[in-house]
Design a protein around this motif. Sequence first.
Motif, short mmCIF file in Angstrom:
data_model
loop_
_atom_site.label_atom_id
_atom_site.label_comp_id
_atom_site.label_asym_id
_atom_site.label_seq_id
_atom_site.Cartn_x
_atom_site.Cartn_y
_atom_site.Cartn_z
N VAL B 176 0.69 -1.40 -0.10
CA VAL B 176 0.17 0.11 -0.08
C VAL B 176 0.81 1.34 0.11
O VAL B 176 2.13 1.12 0.20
CB VAL B 176 -1.04 0.21 1.26
CG1 VAL B 176 -1.88 -1.31 1.23
CG2 VAL B 176 -0.20 0.12 2.60
N PRO B 177 0.33 2.37 -0.42
CA PRO B 177 1.16 3.77 -0.37
C PRO B 177 1.11 4.02 1.06
O PRO B 177 0.52 3.52 1.90
CB PRO B 177 0.19 4.71 -1.21
CG PRO B 177 -1.50 4.36 -1.16
CD PRO B 177 -1.26 2.60 -0.99
N HIS B 178 2.07 4.93 1.24
CA HIS B 178 2.31 5.54 2.58
C HIS B 178 2.64 6.94 2.51
O HIS B 178 3.27 7.46 1.37
CB HIS B 178 3.44 4.62 3.54
CG HIS B 178 3.17 3.30 3.74
ND1 HIS B 178 2.04 2.81 4.58
CD2 HIS B 178 3.61 2.12 2.95
CE1 HIS B 178 1.98 1.55 4.56
NE2 HIS B 178 2.77 1.20 3.66
N ASN B 179 2.85 7.54 3.55
CA ASN B 179 3.37 8.99 3.77
C ASN B 179 3.92 9.34 4.98
O ASN B 179 3.67 8.45 5.84
CB ASN B 179 2.30 10.11 2.99
CG ASN B 179 1.09 10.27 4.12
OD1 ASN B 179 1.06 9.69 4.98
ND2 ASN B 179 0.11 10.97 3.42
N HIS B 218 4.06 10.45 12.09
CA HIS B 218 3.06 9.20 11.79
C HIS B 218 2.63 9.08 10.49
O HIS B 218 2.80 10.06 9.67
CB HIS B 218 2.10 9.10 12.87
CG HIS B 218 1.11 10.25 12.46
ND1 HIS B 218 -0.09 10.40 11.58
CD2 HIS B 218 0.96 11.38 13.21
CE1 HIS B 218 -0.78 11.22 11.81
NE2 HIS B 218 -0.06 12.13 12.41
N CYS B 219 2.50 7.93 10.14
CA CYS B 219 2.01 7.90 8.64
C CYS B 219 0.29 8.44 8.51
O CYS B 219 -0.35 8.35 9.64
CB CYS B 219 1.73 6.41 8.26
SG CYS B 219 1.37 6.20 6.36
N ALA B 220 -0.05 9.04 7.52
CA ALA B 220 -1.32 9.73 7.48
C ALA B 220 -1.99 9.32 6.29
O ALA B 220 -2.75 10.14 5.70
CB ALA B 220 -1.30 11.22 7.71
N THR B 221 -1.98 8.07 5.61
CA THR B 221 -2.35 7.83 4.35
C THR B 221 -3.66 6.95 4.93
O THR B 221 -3.88 6.28 6.11
CB THR B 221 -1.61 6.69 3.75
OG1 THR B 221 -0.27 7.19 3.66
CG2 THR B 221 -2.10 6.20 2.42
N ALA B 222 -4.67 7.23 4.36
CA ALA B 222 -6.07 6.52 4.15
C ALA B 222 -5.96 5.15 4.48
O ALA B 222 -5.32 4.50 3.32
CB ALA B 222 -7.32 6.93 3.48
N LEU B 226 -5.53 2.52 10.49
CA LEU B 226 -4.92 1.33 10.24
C LEU B 226 -3.47 1.52 10.15
O LEU B 226 -2.66 0.71 10.75
CB LEU B 226 -5.64 0.88 8.96
CG LEU B 226 -4.83 -0.41 8.54
CD1 LEU B 226 -5.12 -1.80 9.30
CD2 LEU B 226 -5.46 -0.83 7.02
N HIS B 227 -3.13 2.52 9.45
CA HIS B 227 -1.65 2.97 9.33
C HIS B 227 -0.87 3.06 10.67
O HIS B 227 0.11 2.34 10.87
CB HIS B 227 -1.49 3.85 8.29
CG HIS B 227 -1.62 3.64 6.84
ND1 HIS B 227 -0.62 3.49 6.02
CD2 HIS B 227 -2.47 3.39 6.16
CE1 HIS B 227 -1.20 3.12 4.98
NE2 HIS B 227 -2.37 3.25 4.85
N VAL B 228 -1.52 3.67 11.61
CA VAL B 228 -1.13 4.19 12.73
C VAL B 228 -1.16 2.88 13.59
O VAL B 228 -0.20 2.40 14.44
CB VAL B 228 -1.70 5.10 13.51
CG1 VAL B 228 -1.34 5.39 14.99
CG2 VAL B 228 -1.30 6.37 12.70
N GLY B 231 1.69 0.32 13.20
CA GLY B 231 2.92 0.66 13.95
C GLY B 231 3.65 1.91 13.27
O GLY B 231 5.21 2.02 13.48
N MET B 232 3.04 2.64 12.46
CA MET B 232 3.83 3.67 11.77
C MET B 232 3.63 5.11 12.55
O MET B 232 2.82 5.98 12.66
CB MET B 232 3.04 4.06 10.40
CG MET B 232 3.12 2.74 9.79
SD MET B 232 2.71 2.97 7.83
CE MET B 232 4.38 3.91 7.29
N TYR B 233 4.81 5.17 13.45
CA TYR B 233 4.98 6.39 14.07
C TYR B 233 6.32 6.40 14.78
O TYR B 233 7.01 5.26 14.90
CB TYR B 233 4.06 6.35 15.26
CG TYR B 233 3.79 5.34 15.99
CD1 TYR B 233 4.72 4.60 16.95
CD2 TYR B 233 2.30 4.63 15.80
CE1 TYR B 233 4.18 3.47 17.50
CE2 TYR B 233 2.11 3.29 16.30
CZ TYR B 233 3.17 2.56 17.13
OH TYR B 233 2.73 1.34 17.71
CU LIG Z 1 1.42 4.36 6.06
#
Ligand SMILES: [Cu+2]
Lengths: 279, 417
Positions: B176-179, B218-222, B226-228, B231-233
């Motif tokens: 999936v994409p991320h940011n 943190h990641c802020a992709t829709a 779910l992204h947070v 573990g995305m932080y």
């Molecule tokens: Cu992400």
Amino acid sequence: MNTLLLRLLAGSLLLGGVALGALLLTAASSDTEPAPPGMVYVAEGTYQPLFKNPEESEPYTVKPFFLQETAVTRADFLAFVEDNPRWRKSNIATIFADEQYLKDWPSDLDFGPEELANTPVTNVSWHAARAYADWRGMRLPTTAEWERAAMASATDADGLGDPDFLRRLSEWYSQPAPPSWPDVRSTAQNYWGAWDMHGLVWEWVEDFNTALVRGDSRSDGDMDRVLYCGSGSIGASDFQDYAAFLRYGLRSGLQADYTVSSLGFRLAMDVPTSSPDDL
Amino acid sequence: MRRLLSNYFLPPTPDDPMKKTYRFTSLLAVLLLIAASAILFTRCASDDVSATEAKASESSEMTETPAEYTVRPRIRGSVTPASAKDAKPNSFELPPIEGEEVATITYAPEVPPPITRTHASRVKVEMKVTETIKERADGVNYTFWTFGDEVPGPFVRVREGDLVEFTLHNHPSSKVPHNIDLHSVTGPGGGAEATLIAPGKSATFEFRALSPGLYVYHCATAPVGLHVANGMYGLILVEPKEGLPAVDREYYVMQSEFYTDGDFMEKGLRTFNQEKALQEIPDYVVFNGAVNALNGDNALQAAVGETVRLFLGNGGPNLTSSFHVIGEIFDRVYTEGGIEANQRNVQTTAIPAGGSAMVEFEVAVPGAYKLVDHAIFRAFNKGAVGTLNVVGPENKEVFSGRTSLEDYRPAEELSSN
Ligand SMILES: [Cu+2]
């Protein structure tokens, strides 16, 4: 004597009728239109976009269409590049695909080990997928068509309400990508007969870059806000289906020359407006 | 029509994967010609039925029409419109940028050394995003979505005024994409829009570290939750230009919680559970991404007389941490990650989800000190326990340890005998 003959005749007619009926039923399983080989018929229906104009409340109507039963495989794609030298990995124009195009193919006409023949082809750009579709005399499905076909569970054209279906399709997103993809027809076949709509690879759609916006009344700026901010769920018609969110997220991050190791495609076709008997 | 004909009937090429279906189609077509009207009838009938069914299922989901009631308009105060003409120069001045360097980044619980520069620089930060299976606890695995291949992501340390050139890579194997949204960024989305990238892509943007403090990224992709939740932080420290007071040891501790399809410590490869996340009922509340990430051989260490600074973050996604070290008092707390040591002698400090805090304390007595979320079931039933091992000479004047052990016979019990 005569009555007996008549009875026999009637009986055989009846049996023949039953047999013919059974044949027809099998052939035209559920409510399908006879589909071209390798394709399945998806009847007209509605699809509720994940993001939509606040003024629009009507679900979107999707006309009947044919969808390829499986994703395009490496073997399929090899036939295409054999026929079309300019889509081979060493020849492809940089505007049509990024550097990762067919990156795991050892060479132009070699997709790797034979056992990968029936795995979905990935690392193909949107341009390449469209060129393949042209070559086959078909097209890519639209977002609405793809999503309409993909919301079917094994038993229901609208499987979104089924928690088991939701859980199963979300499991794919919870697993990292394997070193190579399993064969097509290795996950599940849905109500329409389409294989692997969830759980194998992502798939290109014709309008990936406009899928988020229907009509002009919603600015991209607003869409960005919906997508990127913490309020991302507010525009969703069904927040439970977060797998759909992920697909939208992916599409919004793509460009037409991108190739991604988990992104393949399948083809679609219009259903002829004339009835099948004047073929 | 010609295209259609070729798809239906023309002989297949030898390696056409659809070959098997041609014969069937031909048979089907013949049958169609024979029984066209019957088929048409059947199809039309079934179409009608399915259409009716669709209508019925739609209407059955609608609730009964409620009794008549009146909806009154909301009352709102007015907002003075702003136009670009109202804009004026900002109150701050940007320091000149001198030199260029690559930021030192470290993995929890390690913290990069203090910045000794006396000027602002261009600082390059690179981070990769991966989706990878790691242990959450013994025998319990999870597909983490990570910054820098770890949860929490790397600790980034820059100096106030620095021009940060941030590059985010999304690994080609990602699904999936991320940011990234860095709370230290002044600008739209904290960089989220600028860094949204498909698998196999990289994006770069620049920001001025205007405001010193300890920030969550943190990641802020829709869908963001779910992204947070996966573990995305991580934490980024924008060190004040005058620096933080010198201490002996600095550690990076980040709390977060996980929602899975199993119970606490249920073995196997667990997946995210949306229902538990919505209800905010996690199976795990942990420090640094795993049960026991700060225990045993991984415990934090200090020696008597040393001053310890903890850079504390809370990735959430939902819970606020009641952070406490059992047997210690925080001498100074920089509440909510600001740069003012604005409170002294704190027992438990709150760390909001998507927020941070810095605490400093001098250790005086050797022993094992437990770091906990004092919402205490999280500590002893969901994993929110870490350890700080303090070594050195005993200090009996501060803490004697046990000086006696006797039977206790209450007076009323003695008199009744
Ligand atoms: Cu992400």
